[in-house]
Design a protein around this motif. Sequence first.
Motif, PDB file in Angstrom:
ATOM      1  N   ASN A  78      -1.027  -0.581  -1.153  1.00  0.00           N
ATOM      2  CA  ASN A  78      -1.860  -1.040  -0.043  1.00  0.00           C
ATOM      3  C   ASN A  78      -3.069  -0.136   0.195  1.00  0.00           C
ATOM      4  OD1 ASN A  78      -2.503  -2.783   2.125  1.00  0.00           O
ATOM      5  ND2 ASN A  78      -1.511  -1.401   3.595  1.00  0.00           N
ATOM      6  N   LYS A  79      -3.338   0.795  -0.709  1.00  0.00           N
ATOM      7  CA  LYS A  79      -4.495   1.680  -0.544  1.00  0.00           C
ATOM      8  C   LYS A  79      -5.576   1.306  -1.547  1.00  0.00           C
ATOM      9  CE  LYS A  79      -5.831   6.502   0.127  1.00  0.00           C
ATOM     10  NZ  LYS A  79      -5.374   7.909   0.197  1.00  0.00           N
ATOM     11  N   ASP A  80      -6.774   1.065  -1.058  1.00  0.00           N
ATOM     12  CA  ASP A  80      -7.900   0.707  -1.911  1.00  0.00           C
ATOM     13  C   ASP A  80      -8.355   1.946  -2.690  1.00  0.00           C
ATOM     14  OD1 ASP A  80     -10.811   0.313  -2.654  1.00  0.00           O
ATOM     15  OD2 ASP A  80     -10.418  -1.647  -1.762  1.00  0.00           O
ATOM     16  N   ALA A  81      -8.373   1.844  -4.015  1.00  0.00           N
ATOM     17  CA  ALA A  81      -8.696   2.996  -4.862  1.00  0.00           C
ATOM     18  C   ALA A  81     -10.138   3.464  -4.687  1.00  0.00           C
ATOM     19  CB  ALA A  81      -8.442   2.638  -6.320  1.00  0.00           C
ATOM     20  N   LYS A  82     -11.034   2.581  -4.267  1.00  0.00           N
ATOM     21  CA  LYS A  82     -12.448   2.937  -4.127  1.00  0.00           C
ATOM     22  C   LYS A  82     -12.777   3.467  -2.734  1.00  0.00           C
ATOM     23  CE  LYS A  82     -14.141  -0.288  -7.644  1.00  0.00           C
ATOM     24  NZ  LYS A  82     -15.042  -1.447  -7.921  1.00  0.00           N
ATOM     25  N   THR A  83     -12.316   2.767  -1.703  1.00  0.00           N
ATOM     26  CA  THR A  83     -12.657   3.167  -0.336  1.00  0.00           C
ATOM     27  C   THR A  83     -11.666   4.169   0.243  1.00  0.00           C
ATOM     28  OG1 THR A  83     -11.367   1.390   0.686  1.00  0.00           O
ATOM     29  CG2 THR A  83     -13.644   0.884   0.051  1.00  0.00           C
ATOM     30  N   HIS A  84     -10.449   4.241  -0.373  1.00  0.00           N
ATOM     31  CA  HIS A  84      -9.360   5.095   0.109  1.00  0.00           C
ATOM     32  C   HIS A  84      -8.862   4.659   1.497  1.00  0.00           C
ATOM     33  CE1 HIS A  84     -10.115   7.667  -3.309  1.00  0.00           C
ATOM     34  NE2 HIS A  84     -11.384   7.797  -2.950  1.00  0.00           N
ATOM     35  N   LEU A  85      -9.159   3.414   1.844  1.00  0.00           N
ATOM     36  CA  LEU A  85      -8.670   2.834   3.093  1.00  0.00           C
ATOM     37  C   LEU A  85      -7.552   1.845   2.794  1.00  0.00           C
ATOM     38  CD1 LEU A  85     -12.106   1.989   4.791  1.00  0.00           C
ATOM     39  CD2 LEU A  85     -10.640   3.967   5.264  1.00  0.00           C
ATOM     40  N   PRO A  86      -6.717   1.536   3.771  1.00  0.00           N
ATOM     41  CA  PRO A  86      -5.715   0.482   3.556  1.00  0.00           C
ATOM     42  C   PRO A  86      -6.395  -0.844   3.236  1.00  0.00           C
ATOM     43  CG  PRO A  86      -5.181   1.765   5.507  1.00  0.00           C
ATOM     44  CD  PRO A  86      -6.574   2.169   5.098  1.00  0.00           C
ATOM     45  N   LYS A  87      -5.695  -1.696   2.504  1.00  0.00           N
ATOM     46  CA  LYS A  87      -6.208  -3.033   2.206  1.00  0.00           C
ATOM     47  C   LYS A  87      -5.825  -4.025   3.304  1.00  0.00           C
ATOM     48  CE  LYS A  87      -5.550  -2.296  -2.765  1.00  0.00           C
ATOM     49  NZ  LYS A  87      -4.789  -2.756  -3.971  1.00  0.00           N
ATOM     50  N   PHE A  88      -4.597  -3.849   3.832  1.00  0.00           N
ATOM     51  CA  PHE A  88      -4.085  -4.744   4.868  1.00  0.00           C
ATOM     52  C   PHE A  88      -3.524  -3.940   6.032  1.00  0.00           C
ATOM     53  CE2 PHE A  88      -3.760  -7.176   0.929  1.00  0.00           C
ATOM     54  CZ  PHE A  88      -4.264  -8.420   1.299  1.00  0.00           C
ATOM     55  N   MET A  89      -3.498  -4.580   7.192  1.00  0.00           N
ATOM     56  CA  MET A  89      -2.829  -4.023   8.363  1.00  0.00           C
ATOM     57  C   MET A  89      -1.997  -5.144   8.974  1.00  0.00           C
ATOM     58  SD  MET A  89      -6.071  -3.867  10.989  1.00  0.00           S
ATOM     59  CE  MET A  89      -6.776  -5.338  11.720  1.00  0.00           C
ATOM     60  N   HIS A 139       9.814   2.915   4.023  1.00  0.00           N
ATOM     61  CA  HIS A 139       9.270   3.495   2.803  1.00  0.00           C
ATOM     62  C   HIS A 139       8.038   4.309   3.179  1.00  0.00           C
ATOM     63  CE1 HIS A 139       9.657   3.819  -1.464  1.00  0.00           C
ATOM     64  NE2 HIS A 139       8.414   3.414  -1.700  1.00  0.00           N
ATOM     65  N   GLN A 140       7.310   4.777   2.226  1.00  0.00           N
ATOM     66  CA  GLN A 140       6.149   5.614   2.504  1.00  0.00           C
ATOM     67  C   GLN A 140       5.058   4.857   3.277  1.00  0.00           C
ATOM     68  OE1 GLN A 140       6.083   6.496  -1.762  1.00  0.00           O
ATOM     69  NE2 GLN A 140       5.874   8.657  -1.222  1.00  0.00           N
ATOM     70  N   TYR A 141       4.290   5.611   4.036  1.00  0.00           N
ATOM     71  CA  TYR A 141       3.223   5.052   4.866  1.00  0.00           C
ATOM     72  C   TYR A 141       1.870   5.677   4.522  1.00  0.00           C
ATOM     73  CZ  TYR A 141       6.514   2.697   7.966  1.00  0.00           C
ATOM     74  OH  TYR A 141       7.466   1.853   8.479  1.00  0.00           O
ATOM     75  N   LEU A 142       0.824   5.011   4.989  1.00  0.00           N
ATOM     76  CA  LEU A 142      -0.502   5.599   5.055  1.00  0.00           C
ATOM     77  C   LEU A 142      -0.728   5.989   6.513  1.00  0.00           C
ATOM     78  CD1 LEU A 142      -2.461   3.057   2.825  1.00  0.00           C
ATOM     79  CD2 LEU A 142      -1.850   5.415   2.233  1.00  0.00           C
ATOM     80  N   ARG A 143      -1.022   7.269   6.741  1.00  0.00           N
ATOM     81  CA  ARG A 143      -1.160   7.776   8.119  1.00  0.00           C
ATOM     82  C   ARG A 143      -2.592   8.260   8.340  1.00  0.00           C
ATOM     83  NH1 ARG A 143      -1.022  12.610  10.849  1.00  0.00           N
ATOM     84  NH2 ARG A 143       0.001  12.605  12.918  1.00  0.00           N
ATOM     85  N   PRO A 157      -6.500  -8.629   6.596  1.00  0.00           N
ATOM     86  CA  PRO A 157      -7.330  -7.600   5.966  1.00  0.00           C
ATOM     87  C   PRO A 157      -7.601  -6.445   6.916  1.00  0.00           C
ATOM     88  CG  PRO A 157      -8.166  -9.761   5.412  1.00  0.00           C
ATOM     89  CD  PRO A 157      -7.100  -9.978   6.455  1.00  0.00           C
ATOM     90  N   PHE A 158      -7.624  -5.238   6.375  1.00  0.00           N
ATOM     91  CA  PHE A 158      -7.836  -4.029   7.182  1.00  0.00           C
ATOM     92  C   PHE A 158      -9.226  -4.027   7.811  1.00  0.00           C
ATOM     93  CE2 PHE A 158      -9.293   0.409   7.513  1.00  0.00           C
ATOM     94  CZ  PHE A 158      -8.311   0.919   8.348  1.00  0.00           C
ATOM     95  N   ASP A 159      -9.268  -3.648   9.072  1.00  0.00           N
ATOM     96  CA  ASP A 159     -10.528  -3.559   9.809  1.00  0.00           C
ATOM     97  C   ASP A 159     -10.808  -2.086  10.124  1.00  0.00           C
ATOM     98  OD1 ASP A 159     -12.705  -3.677  11.456  1.00  0.00           O
ATOM     99  OD2 ASP A 159     -11.722  -4.833  13.042  1.00  0.00           O
ATOM    100  N   PRO A 160     -11.772  -1.454   9.439  1.00  0.00           N
ATOM    101  CA  PRO A 160     -12.063  -0.030   9.685  1.00  0.00           C
ATOM    102  C   PRO A 160     -12.516   0.257  11.111  1.00  0.00           C
ATOM    103  CG  PRO A 160     -13.113  -0.810   7.664  1.00  0.00           C
ATOM    104  CD  PRO A 160     -12.634  -2.021   8.398  1.00  0.00           C
ATOM    105  N   ALA A 161     -12.997  -0.781  11.820  1.00  0.00           N
ATOM    106  CA  ALA A 161     -13.528  -0.584  13.170  1.00  0.00           C
ATOM    107  C   ALA A 161     -12.542  -1.016  14.248  1.00  0.00           C
ATOM    108  CB  ALA A 161     -14.838  -1.357  13.315  1.00  0.00           C
ATOM    109  N   ALA A 162     -11.261  -0.993  13.935  1.00  0.00           N
ATOM    110  CA  ALA A 162     -10.254  -1.488  14.885  1.00  0.00           C
ATOM    111  C   ALA A 162      -9.786  -0.437  15.880  1.00  0.00           C
ATOM    112  CB  ALA A 162      -9.056  -2.056  14.125  1.00  0.00           C
TER     113      ALA A 162
END
Length: 432
Positions: A287-298, A131-135, A329-334
Amino acid sequence: MKKNVLVLAVAALGATYAVAADPAKIDWSAVPAKTVTLFYPGQSSHEWLTSKAHKGASKVKAGRACVSCHDGDDEEKELGSKLVKAGPLEPMPVAGKNGWVDLHVQAAYDDKNAYMRFQWKTQNSFPGIEHQYLRFDGKEWNVYGYPKLDKVVQEGKQPGIYEDRMSVMLDDGKVADFGKQGCWLTCHDGERDMANQFTKEEVQANALLQAVKRKDVRKYLPISRTDPADWKTGKSLDEINQAKADGKFVELMQWRAHRSNPVGMTDDGYVLEWRNGDAGKNMFGNNKDAKTHLPKFMWDASKVGYKAITADQLRKADHFLTREKNAVPFDPAAGWKEGDMIPYYVTSREDAKGSAADNNAISEWKDGMWTYVLVRPLGLSNPDDKALKEGGVYNVGFAVHDDNITTRGHFVSFNKTLGLGAKADIEAVKLK
């Protein structure tokens, strides 16, 4: 890539979901099967049915059923093969798209549940479980992959990525004309990918859609509009709520190969003023956070070996993201790299609650064919459900989404009847 995708939720069902028989052990060879030909409908909306462009318009207006003129699998195949090509009802043909598919249907029931088994061949040599992804583009996470009817796919700007889907519409006789016109009663000009598609400004100007907090136009019943032929009109919320209380809505159950298949469920909804989900919470979420625009999970790399995939890995394995199974939970520093992809949707059986979580499923893709069993409890009393009961006869319509496509790009059936221990087109047998 795995050639056999199998999801068995029987152990998870147990007494909690009141499954009397083990759906995986039903002897389907002893249950009568019916083949229903589904065909590609193009933009043949409810409005088109009664227009001069439709040769049978006068018969529809006189109250005749679609099957009074269209009766026979060969005709459905001819219709689909014609409508899938460029023409008055198909302004944006999909290259290589087949015009019809045979759906094999079986039905059974016991004291607790109804079981409907469906089988159909996929156009592709792989299951449509992506299905669709966040890239990640190096700076931001954006949607990657769209259904084939979308302009960005037609123009080659995005790849065609969309899940396979199987839908069942069901009416208990309370929706006027559904038994004659089937799903065409819910399909209208103005909807997504249909003729005269809505604009943002038109939606914002529509009092009904604003009252129910919708941002687009999807399936609806004519009784929800003051002018049945114009989606821009709309009845009051009091009138809509009364229609719902009177049972004047169509049940819509959808099995989704990416968003419900991984957790052994079928989502539950209904059509009235819009294509609504049942009360509670279904088994998938954005799976996209409406405020941060980052994924919620990985993905949990300790469990699956990776935190993300890339486009070259598509269709080479199962890429489901399930909260309680393989997600963290998604880690922005990964250490994200350009091209990294995470599913746009996260699934969860544990989070599914209320009426939205009524339906279960068993599904398997093998040798080019999906086999899917819908498990639905009998006698549901929720205000957004149609209750299935022994001796009951129901109007049903079937649809299959295949080959990375959605909305009107599906295959549909004319109306059929389903009987639980009663005479009908499809007769469910009582399990012993």
